[in-house]
Each structure stands twice: as structure tokens, then as C-alpha cells.
Design a protein around this motif. Structure first.
Motif, mmCIF file in Angstrom:
data_model
loop_
_atom_site.group_PDB
_atom_site.id
_atom_site.type_symbol
_atom_site.label_atom_id
_atom_site.label_comp_id
_atom_site.label_asym_id
_atom_site.label_seq_id
_atom_site.Cartn_x
_atom_site.Cartn_y
_atom_site.Cartn_z
ATOM 1 N N PHE A 159 0.780 -1.224 0.000
ATOM 2 C CA PHE A 159 0.000 0.000 0.000
ATOM 3 C C PHE A 159 0.815 1.279 0.000
ATOM 4 C CE2 PHE A 159 -2.721 -3.264 1.762
ATOM 5 C CZ PHE A 159 -3.756 -3.177 0.852
ATOM 6 N N ARG A 160 2.082 1.180 0.366
ATOM 7 C CA ARG A 160 2.717 2.470 0.578
ATOM 8 C C ARG A 160 3.739 2.887 -0.462
ATOM 9 N NH1 ARG A 160 7.195 0.912 3.807
ATOM 10 N NH2 ARG A 160 6.666 -0.921 5.011
ATOM 11 N N THR A 161 3.883 2.105 -1.509
ATOM 12 C CA THR A 161 4.914 2.486 -2.470
ATOM 13 C C THR A 161 4.304 3.098 -3.713
ATOM 14 O OG1 THR A 161 4.824 0.228 -3.200
ATOM 15 C CG2 THR A 161 6.625 0.830 -1.751
ATOM 16 N N PHE A 162 5.037 3.974 -4.323
ATOM 17 C CA PHE A 162 4.694 4.506 -5.636
ATOM 18 C C PHE A 162 3.254 4.988 -5.710
ATOM 19 C CE2 PHE A 162 7.807 1.028 -6.665
ATOM 20 C CZ PHE A 162 8.884 1.879 -6.737
ATOM 21 N N GLN A 163 2.764 5.662 -4.642
ATOM 22 C CA GLN A 163 1.355 6.041 -4.676
ATOM 23 C C GLN A 163 1.039 6.943 -5.866
ATOM 24 O OE1 GLN A 163 2.431 6.794 -1.150
ATOM 25 N NE2 GLN A 163 1.427 5.107 -0.107
ATOM 26 N N CYS A 164 1.914 7.881 -6.120
ATOM 27 C CA CYS A 164 1.673 8.730 -7.278
ATOM 28 C C CYS A 164 2.989 9.369 -7.671
ATOM 29 C CB CYS A 164 0.653 9.811 -6.952
ATOM 30 S SG CYS A 164 1.244 10.952 -5.734
ATOM 31 N N ARG A 165 3.018 9.841 -8.892
ATOM 32 C CA ARG A 165 4.286 10.398 -9.356
ATOM 33 C C ARG A 165 4.654 11.669 -8.589
ATOM 34 N NH1 ARG A 165 4.829 10.440 -15.660
ATOM 35 N NH2 ARG A 165 2.782 9.499 -15.549
ATOM 36 N N ARG A 166 3.630 12.386 -8.134
ATOM 37 C CA ARG A 166 3.910 13.624 -7.415
ATOM 38 C C ARG A 166 4.726 13.400 -6.149
ATOM 39 N NH1 ARG A 166 -1.091 15.878 -5.762
ATOM 40 N NH2 ARG A 166 -1.798 13.860 -6.428
ATOM 41 N N CYS A 167 4.480 12.225 -5.487
ATOM 42 C CA CYS A 167 5.199 11.949 -4.235
ATOM 43 C C CYS A 167 6.700 12.018 -4.467
ATOM 44 C CB CYS A 167 4.877 10.564 -3.702
ATOM 45 S SG CYS A 167 3.143 10.387 -3.386
ATOM 46 N N TYR A 168 7.115 11.644 -5.666
ATOM 47 C CA TYR A 168 8.543 11.620 -5.928
ATOM 48 C C TYR A 168 9.119 13.018 -6.038
ATOM 49 C CZ TYR A 168 9.144 6.780 -5.786
ATOM 50 O OH TYR A 168 9.257 5.507 -5.315
ATOM 51 N N SER A 169 8.270 13.973 -6.473
ATOM 52 C CA SER A 169 8.827 15.311 -6.607
ATOM 53 C C SER A 169 9.045 15.948 -5.232
ATOM 54 C CB SER A 169 7.936 16.176 -7.492
ATOM 55 O OG SER A 169 6.657 16.226 -6.926
ATOM 56 N N THR A 170 8.242 15.569 -4.229
ATOM 57 C CA THR A 170 8.445 16.180 -2.914
ATOM 58 C C THR A 170 9.594 15.497 -2.163
ATOM 59 O OG1 THR A 170 6.816 14.730 -1.948
ATOM 60 C CG2 THR A 170 6.030 16.878 -2.690
ATOM 61 N N ARG A 171 9.903 14.257 -2.511
ATOM 62 C CA ARG A 171 11.026 13.515 -1.935
ATOM 63 C C ARG A 171 11.126 13.632 -0.416
ATOM 64 N NH1 ARG A 171 13.792 11.438 -6.008
ATOM 65 N NH2 ARG A 171 13.665 12.530 -7.976
ATOM 66 N N PRO A 172 10.334 12.858 0.277
ATOM 67 C CA PRO A 172 10.424 12.877 1.732
ATOM 68 C C PRO A 172 11.801 12.384 2.191
ATOM 69 C CG PRO A 172 9.066 11.046 0.977
ATOM 70 C CD PRO A 172 9.393 11.866 -0.228
ATOM 71 N N PRO A 173 12.249 12.815 3.367
ATOM 72 C CA PRO A 173 13.569 12.355 3.823
ATOM 73 C C PRO A 173 13.589 10.828 4.001
ATOM 74 C CG PRO A 173 12.475 13.697 5.508
ATOM 75 C CD PRO A 173 11.590 13.693 4.313
ATOM 76 N N VAL A 174 14.775 10.269 3.950
ATOM 77 C CA VAL A 174 14.927 8.818 4.091
ATOM 78 C C VAL A 174 15.289 8.522 5.547
ATOM 79 C CG1 VAL A 174 16.310 6.840 3.358
ATOM 80 C CG2 VAL A 174 15.758 8.644 1.702
ATOM 81 N N SER A 175 14.528 7.656 6.216
ATOM 82 C CA SER A 175 14.855 7.257 7.595
ATOM 83 C C SER A 175 15.513 5.897 7.563
ATOM 84 C CB SER A 175 13.599 7.163 8.450
ATOM 85 O OG SER A 175 13.054 8.423 8.608
ATOM 86 N N LEU A 176 16.691 5.828 8.168
ATOM 87 C CA LEU A 176 17.455 4.576 8.177
ATOM 88 C C LEU A 176 18.137 4.428 9.515
ATOM 89 C CD1 LEU A 176 19.642 4.179 4.963
ATOM 90 C CD2 LEU A 176 17.945 2.606 5.829
ATOM 91 N N LEU A 177 17.905 3.333 10.211
ATOM 92 C CA LEU A 177 18.563 3.055 11.490
ATOM 93 C C LEU A 177 18.480 4.260 12.431
ATOM 94 C CD1 LEU A 177 21.760 1.226 10.132
ATOM 95 C CD2 LEU A 177 19.715 0.156 11.066
ATOM 96 N N GLY A 178 17.289 4.860 12.490
ATOM 97 C CA GLY A 178 17.070 5.950 13.424
ATOM 98 C C GLY A 178 17.632 7.298 12.991
ATOM 99 N N ASN A 206 1.718 0.713 -10.802
ATOM 100 C CA ASN A 206 2.919 1.419 -10.345
ATOM 101 C C ASN A 206 3.880 1.705 -11.497
ATOM 102 O OD1 ASN A 206 1.943 1.405 -7.780
ATOM 103 N ND2 ASN A 206 3.164 -0.339 -7.083
ATOM 104 N N LEU A 207 3.929 0.780 -12.437
ATOM 105 C CA LEU A 207 4.795 0.929 -13.601
ATOM 106 C C LEU A 207 4.348 2.148 -14.419
ATOM 107 C CD1 LEU A 207 7.074 -0.720 -14.919
ATOM 108 C CD2 LEU A 207 5.330 -2.061 -16.080
ATOM 109 N N LYS A 208 3.046 2.284 -14.582
ATOM 110 C CA LYS A 208 2.527 3.430 -15.340
ATOM 111 C C LYS A 208 2.787 4.719 -14.567
ATOM 112 C CE LYS A 208 -1.634 1.590 -16.125
ATOM 113 N NZ LYS A 208 -2.925 1.186 -16.688
ATOM 114 N N ASP A 209 2.504 4.673 -13.247
ATOM 115 C CA ASP A 209 2.653 5.875 -12.422
ATOM 116 C C ASP A 209 4.092 6.332 -12.340
ATOM 117 O OD1 ASP A 209 0.042 6.001 -11.920
ATOM 118 O OD2 ASP A 209 0.160 5.453 -9.786
#
Ligand code: PHE
Length: 437
Positions: A15-34, A427-430
């Protein structure tokens, strides 16, 4: 036909990946190991990968990877064995410091997972060589998870585990005496063992020693490396039921090339009628030791992948199984023991094809594979490109991939496969703007 699928049965990423192409333009920060890292246009790490960071399978003493890690560590019992280093490294650590040229393919976004332009997930344990030498370690092992974008099949997974080992000698009479002693000891042990070695000369015109090295010392170090690793191969594969059955172990040395060693070699082991590549190694480039400020020394190093060896030793048929939390998998293994895995069931494969016209920017196979993995998690067993052509008139290119959906621990219904496949297509299309044919 739309089919309702119970959400509980879908993989976590659904459910949470590739929801829409716009999400990629805002680029949320990446959380890794805290830690939170700013994303940028280089960011290509996916949530399927983020979920794997910190699992540390090789630290679990009763997981096949942990059992193998301990076996190798106890073989090199007087080496300092390090674990738990942060997988987030700079391109300098992973590539530049090791002499990778600026155009090396490993640096490409299609091959590595970038958190942003300044940080990536290490693609090999060699990324920690300089810092480890700099700490003054002279006999060391380092185990870690490493990350590479790759195709999807039974022996490739974008996260796997490596062990790096190195031994430093002083470049003087003391080092030379230590080498001669150790080489005599190891040669004696190997001469009495059931092993057949196909060797190559230590140093040749195509696999030269370094100008800064005394050629005699370089030969002794290369020999020490070979003897040490032949002895490791005996520990791992020698006279083991199901591997050699009383036959001598066959080990083959091949000239190789790595930017951070010369001379360099690869080691292969003969197993069930085939030569299998086990590790890469060589005499460390002096610039690595110089960068680490280790003067008047010479060192060898090797790096091996744990999954490939564990698949042989434990007869594990599919690399995804290492990530399984199914008790039918986990409960089969005991710390300190190498036993043959008994498959609990084979679930039917479910093949689905997808054909599409590529966007003008093209689409790399690894981008396709990551999208599938990120959408369906470990429900994908393999992906094969079955057709690819360019239309002679329109010049448009088309690809057709065949995806094999098959769960490791349950039977997947055709409806469920259809449903996850539909999500892959959406997702491929989006994400890539492809046109489905
Ligand atoms: N880092 C190399 C790899 O991942 C292996 C290697 C390690 C080769 C150390 C030489 C010396 O393929």
C-alpha cells in the motif's frame, strides 16, 4: 475483473509504495537506522530495501548465514572479527578511496542504492578497508550486509552479506620471516589434505606486482594469501557430506582484476559438476594503506559472499529463504551445525507477463526489478525479459517481462497473483509513464 483480496494477506509494501508520481517530486527524507537523511534527485533507495537494513541476519548464531559467519571467524581464530558497521557510506569510501575510476559502472544509479548524492548503501565490505587499516588492525575480518541493484532470480537478491579479511605484514626482514614461517606451516597442512589445487603464477605481466613492492616480498604475500584461502576452502568444503563425498576438493585460482588490489585473483570451487566462484582477493594497493597512514607495510585482502556458500553448504535452493521468518525454515538450523535444509513444500509458480512501450528516457532492467520487488516484496521469485524490440517505423521500443509470483511459505491463488500483478502495472505506469501494450 476486479478481485477483492484480504489486506492481511498482501505484502507489507503493497500500500505504501509509488502512490503517485507527485510523491517523488516532494522527496520525503529517508529514515534509516534511526537517522533521517535529506533526499535529492539521486535518491533511489526503495522501501523494500529500507525494511531490510538492520536485520543483521549474519549476527544470528542459529541462522545459516550466522552459522557460516561463525565458522569462517573461527577458522581465522586469531583475526579480530568486526560486525555492525553502519551500511551508509560515502562514494569516497565505497569507490574513490579504493581507486575506482570515475566512470566505473558500479557507481551508476542503476547499480547502487543512493540515499542522496553524497551517501549510498555500501556495495561491498571493501568500503571499510581504509578505516579498518587506519585503526591499526593487522589481522582482521569484517562481516556486513551489502546492497546492489540486480536482476531477480533464485540466486540474486539486492541485499546480501559479505566477509572481508585482511592481513598486514611489515615490509622488512621481520615481515619476511613471519611470512616464511606461516607459509611453511600452511603448506604442510595442505600437503596432507584431500585437496587438488589448479593454480596460476602469483605474478605475471597481466597480473603484476606493484612497483613500490619488493618482488620477493610480493610473491611471499601472494603465496600466503593463496595458502590461507586454500585452507579456508578446506574448512568450508573439504570432506563434507553432500559436498564432496570423499572426493578430493577441487579449488581453482584465476587471475582477476580489482581496482584496489594487484596482483588479484578469484577462487572457484568445483561443486556438483560446476565451477562456482567463491571469492575475490589480492595484494592490497599501496594507496589504500597510504590513505590509512600505515607505513612500511604490505597486506593481502579477500572478500566473499556468504549467501552463495551457504546455499551450497545447507542446500538452500532459493536466496529469498534467508529472509524467511517461517518457523519451518528457522527451526531447521542450530548454532555451530551445518545440516541439509529439507524443503517443506514447493508452492506452484504463477507466471504473469507484462508488455509495454518504454518511455523516451528508457527503462533499465534493474529499475523494473526494483519496482516489482517494492510492490510485491518476496512474492516475486524471478523476472525474465522475454522480448525486446524496436519498431522499425516508429522507432519506439517495447519490452515484455515474465514475472514468476511464488510465495516461499504458502500457496498463492491465481486471483491474488492477478491482484498483485495489477498493482505492479499501476505502479509501472505511475512511476515510469510506460504505455502498456
Ligand atoms: N570487494 C570485492 C567484491 O565485492 C571483493 C574483494 C575484496 C576483492 C578484497 C579483492 C580484495 O567483489
Amino acid at each position: 475483473m476486479t478481485v477483492a483480496v484480504s489486506p492481511a494477506r498482501l505484502p507489507r509494501h503493497f500500500f505504501r509504495t509509488f502512490q503517485c508520481r507527485r510523491c517523488y517530486s516532494t522527496r520525503p527524507p529517508v529514515s534509516l537506522l534511526g537517522q533521517r537523511y535529506a533526499a535529492d534527485s539521486s535518491t533511489n533507495i526503495t522501501s523494500a530495501i529500507i525494511d531490510k537494513v538492520g536485520r543483521n541476519l549474519y549476527m544470528n548464531p542459529s541462522h545459516p548465514l550466522g552459522i557460516l559467519q561463525s565458522l569462517i571467524s573461527s577458522h581465522f581464530h586469531n583475526f579480530n572479527s568486526m560486525v555492525g558497521l553502519n551500511p551508509v557510506v560515502t562514494p569516497a569510501q565505497n569507490f574513490d578511496d579504493l581507486g575506482f575510476p570515475p566512470d566505473h559502472p558500479g557507481r551508476a544509479a542503476t547499480d547502487s542504492y543512493y540515499i542522496n548524492k553524497d551517501l549510498l548503501l555500501r556495495t561491498h565490505t571493501s568500503a571499510h578497508e581504509v578505516e579498518t587499516f587506519a585503526r591499526g588492525e593487522r589481522k582482521w575480518l569484517l562481516s556486513a550486509d551489502v546492497y546492489r541493484r540486480d536482476e531477480i532470480d533464485a540466486s540474486h537478491y539486492p541485499v546480501f552479506h559479505q566477509m572481508e579479511g585482511a592481513r598486514v605484514f611489515s615490509a622488512d626482514a621481520v615481515g619476511r620471516a613471519e611470512l616464511e614461517d606461516d607459509n611453511a606451516r600452511l603448506s604442510h597442512h595442505l600437503a596432507r589434505s584431500n585437496i587438488v589445487i589448479e593454480d596460476v603464477p602469483h605474478i605475471t605481466a597481466s597480473n603484476p606486482h606493484q612497483d613500490v613492492h619488493d618482488p620477493v616480498l610480493a610473491e611471499l604475500v601472494a603465496l600466503n594469501l593463496k595458502l590461507s584461502l586454500n585452507s579456508l576452502m578446506l574448512t568450508l568444503f573439504g570432506d563434507r557430506a553432500g559436498v564432496n563425498e570423499g572426493e578430493p576438493l577441487r579449488v581453482r585460482w584465476i587471475e582477476a582484476y580489482f581496482p584496489f588490489t594487484t596482483p588479484s585473483y578469484e577462487v572457484e570451487v568445483f561443486f556438483r559438476g560446476k565451477w562456482l566462484e567463491i571469492l575475490g582477493c589480492g595484494v592490497v594497493q599501496q594507496q589504500t594503506l597510504d590513505r590509512a597512514r600505515v607505513p612500511d607495510s604490505i597486506s593481502w585482502a579477500f572478500g566473499l559472499g556468504l549467501e552463495r556458500i551457504a546455499m551450497i553448504l545447507f542446500s538452500i535452493p532459493d536466496i529469498r529463504l534467508f529472509w524467511s521468518q517461517d518457523p519451518r525454515f528457522i527451526s531447521q538450523f542450530t548454532a555451530g551445525q551445518i545440516n541439509t535444509f529439507k524443503p517443506y513444500s514447493r508452492y506452484p509458480a504463477c507466471y504473469k507477463d507484462v508488455s509495454f512501450w518504454l518511455p523516451h528516457t528508457g527503462l533499465h532492467d534493474n529499475d523494473f526489478c526494483d519496482l516489482v520487488r517494492d510492490t510485491v516484496g518476496d512474492l516475486v521469485q524471478d523476472v525474465v525479459l522475454i522480448d525486446s524490440f524496436t519498431h522499425p517505423k516508429t522507432n519506439r521500443s517495447s519490452k515484455c517481462y515474465r514475472i514468476n509470483y511464488c510465495s516461499m511459505d504458502r500457496s498463492l491463488s491465481n486471483d491474488e497473483a492477478n491482484s498483485v500483478h495489477a498493482q505492479v502495472i499501476t505502479n509501472l505506469k505511475d512511476k515510469f509513464g510506460v504505455e502498456i501494450r
